[in-house]
Design a protein around this motif. Structure first.
Motif, short mmCIF file in Angstrom:
data_model
loop_
_atom_site.label_atom_id
_atom_site.label_comp_id
_atom_site.label_asym_id
_atom_site.label_seq_id
_atom_site.Cartn_x
_atom_site.Cartn_y
_atom_site.Cartn_z
N UNK A 127 0.75 -1.33 0.02
CA UNK A 127 0.02 0.05 0.12
C UNK A 127 1.06 1.20 0.06
N UNK A 128 2.05 1.07 0.26
CA UNK A 128 3.24 2.26 0.18
C UNK A 128 4.31 2.00 -0.86
N UNK A 129 3.90 1.99 -2.22
CA UNK A 129 4.72 1.83 -2.96
C UNK A 129 5.82 2.89 -3.03
N UNK A 130 7.23 2.47 -3.43
CA UNK A 130 8.39 3.21 -3.52
C UNK A 130 8.24 3.98 -4.73
N UNK A 131 8.87 5.29 -4.74
CA UNK A 131 9.21 5.88 -5.99
C UNK A 131 10.03 5.45 -6.87
N UNK A 132 10.31 5.69 -8.17
CA UNK A 132 11.27 5.30 -8.95
C UNK A 132 12.60 5.41 -8.28
N UNK A 138 4.40 7.45 3.46
CA UNK A 138 3.61 6.37 3.92
C UNK A 138 2.53 5.88 3.08
N UNK A 139 1.72 6.62 2.24
CA UNK A 139 0.80 6.02 1.34
C UNK A 139 1.32 5.97 -0.05
N UNK A 140 2.60 5.72 -0.24
CA UNK A 140 3.17 5.23 -1.39
C UNK A 140 3.11 6.58 -2.58
N UNK A 141 3.88 6.26 -3.57
CA UNK A 141 3.98 6.99 -4.63
C UNK A 141 3.27 6.65 -5.90
N UNK A 142 2.53 5.59 -6.14
CA UNK A 142 2.03 4.90 -7.08
C UNK A 142 2.52 5.23 -8.40
N UNK A 143 1.90 5.96 -9.31
CA UNK A 143 2.74 5.92 -10.95
C UNK A 143 3.83 7.36 -10.65
N UNK A 144 3.76 7.93 -9.62
CA UNK A 144 4.64 9.02 -9.94
C UNK A 144 6.07 8.90 -9.92
#
Length: 147
Positions: A127-132, A138-144
């Protein structure tokens, strides 16, 4: 292991009192599940967690944690990477406290004690994806792609 700390978790006896302190400093809470109070920092998150629950997660008594109990957390891109890094830490001289495994909130975690006695958590939080760039929020970066 990438050179970063993702989440600083402080075991505290009174969650609301501890949160009130950080809020008095001007920090704002991030949306988080029950049991954790989180504050997003620049490229990290500070998490407040009940001291007794933190000890239980690690398989230690509260007394063994001592004053200033905390974990240094390194978040990964996949659940499999948690297992890989735990094995790498053990091979480097760490003592495993909790082997990599799934947890109730849907992620994968493991704990080890480094040779210098600091306790680390290796975690994958879907639920908290890392940035590239590997930054944690905490709530992740998604596709950013920032971070």
């Amino acid at each position: 292991m990438e050179q970063r700390i993702s989440l600083i978790t402080l075991g505290v006896p009174d969650m609301e009192q501890a949160a009130a302190f950080y809020e008095a400093l001007g920090w704002q809470r991030a949306e988080s599940p029950d049991g954790v109070i989180a504050f997003d920092l620049i490229s990290q998150t500070l998490g407040l967690y009940p001291l007794a629950s933190l000890a239980e997660d690690m398989g230690l008594s509260v007394e063994e944690l001592g004053t200033g109990a905390m974990t240094l957390s390194h978040n990964t891109r996949s659940a499999e990477e948690v297992t890989t890094l735990m094995a790498k830490a053990e091979a480097a001289g760490a003592t495993l406290l909790r082997p990599a495994g799934e947890v109730f909130w849907g992620g994968t975690i493991g704990y080890f004690r480094a040779p210098d006695s600091h306790i680390w958590e290796i975690a994958h939080n879907p639920f908290s994806t890392l940035s590239d760039g590997g930054a944690f929020r905490w709530n992740g970066y998604g596709t950013e792609t920032e971070g």
